[in-house]
Design an enzyme around this catalytic site. Structure first.
Site, PDB file in Angstrom:
ATOM      1  N   SER A   1      -6.396  -8.888   7.203  1.00 22.04           N
ATOM      2  CA  SER A   1      -5.798  -9.162   8.514  1.00 22.04           C
ATOM      3  C   SER A   1      -5.156 -10.551   8.616  1.00 22.04           C
ATOM      4  CB  SER A   1      -6.835  -8.957   9.624  1.00 22.04           C
ATOM      5  OG  SER A   1      -7.305  -7.618   9.626  1.00 22.04           O
TER       6      SER A   1
ATOM      7  N   GLY B   1      -7.336  -4.441   7.369  1.00 21.53           N
ATOM      8  CA  GLY B   1      -6.720  -3.473   8.276  1.00 21.53           C
ATOM      9  C   GLY B   1      -7.472  -3.279   9.581  1.00 21.53           C
TER      10      GLY B   1
ATOM     11  N   LYS C   1       0.856  -1.208   0.000  1.00 19.27           N
ATOM     12  CA  LYS C   1       0.000   0.000   0.000  1.00 19.27           C
ATOM     13  C   LYS C   1       0.891   1.257   0.000  1.00 19.27           C
ATOM     14  CE  LYS C   1      -3.657  -2.712   1.998  1.00 19.27           C
ATOM     15  NZ  LYS C   1      -4.852  -2.796   2.807  1.00 19.27           N
TER      16      LYS C   1
END
Ligand code: 13P
Length: 249
Positions: free
Chosen positions: A211, A171, A11
């Site tokens: 996650s 996230g 990211k």
């Protein structure tokens, strides 16, 4: 037998020097029985490309333009990615869909363009929390698969990995249960069989993302339809990414 495929989506993180330090740790301390990809931000691609040349670490980009060249301020074309040695591009990430308004149609254009330029694709799908709570997860994901892959041939599909990333698990520290994730992976695989063939469904790699960490990778990967992981936060540190990338199914 599908080969496990572990991908790190960095990211908007890591300067060039941070990226190079992380790559060095992965190469020095990691092993590559699985297929392993990292997707740095555009600004680190050139430096990382040189660092991974001749190694088993595959270089990916996180996005690309719908066009090859021209008046598209701020965009990056597939030609530019190829020029940097990029082999794979992540398309349709939920952050691109939700924050930057990318529609299924835009994503489909990008998938076609990437394949035209011989870039492999990690094609992302996933439902939001509202959609899941409304009982729509399967429909949303199926529609995204159908629309995103519209016009793709069975031959071309071999260059595409699908990543199921439930938006509510990205996230947030919340992971889909392995059973819930596997259910959706199965829905995707069945859809691939309907659109293409049983052979295509048996061979398509479907990653789970949301996650993923060393503590949960084992139970996720144990599921029959989960073939790999697309990892965000835990891909930013060698100590958390190496146990994931080395996971042995
Ligand atoms: P996290 O692993 O940080 O939840 O991110 C997942 C993801 O979006 C990877 O593309």
């Amino acid at each position: 037998m599908r080969r496990s495929y572990m991908a790190g989506n960095w990211k908007m993180n890591n300067t060039r020097s941070e990226a190079l330090a992380l790559v060095k740790e992965l190469l020095d301390n990691g092993s590559f029985k699985n297929k392993v990809l990292i997707a740095p931000s555009y600004t680190a691609l050139d430096a990382v490309s040189k660092a991974v040349e001749g190694t088993e670490l595959i270089l990916g980009a996180q996005n690309m333009s719908t066009d090859e060249s021209g008046a598209h301020t701020g965009e990056i074309s597939p030609v530019m990615l190829k020029d940097l040695g990029v082999e794979v591009v992540i398309l349709g990430h939920s952050e691109r869909r939700a924050i930057y308004g990318e529609t299924d149609k835009i994503i489909n254009i990008k998938v076609h363009l990437a394949l035209k330029h011989k870039l492999d694709v990690i094609f992302c799908v996933g439902e939001t929390l509202d959609e899941r709570e409304g009982g729509l997860a399967e429909k949303i994901v199926t529609d995204q698969v159908v629309e995103g892959l519209k016009g793709i041939s069975e031959d071309q599909l071999s260059a595409i990995t699908i990543a199921y990333e439930p938006v509510w698990a990205i996230g947030t520290g919340k992971t889909a249960t392995p059973e819930d994730a596997d259910d959706i992976h199965k829905v995707i695989r069945t859809k691939i069989e309907n659109i293409f063939s049983k052979n295509a469904a048996d061979n398509v790699i479907i990653q789970y993302g949301g996650s993923v960490k060393p503590a949960n990778v084992k139970e996720l990967m144990a599921k029959p339809n989960i073939d790999g992981a697309l990892v965000g936060g835990a891909a930013l540190k060698a100590e958390t990414f190496i146990p994931i990338m080395e996971y042995n199914k």
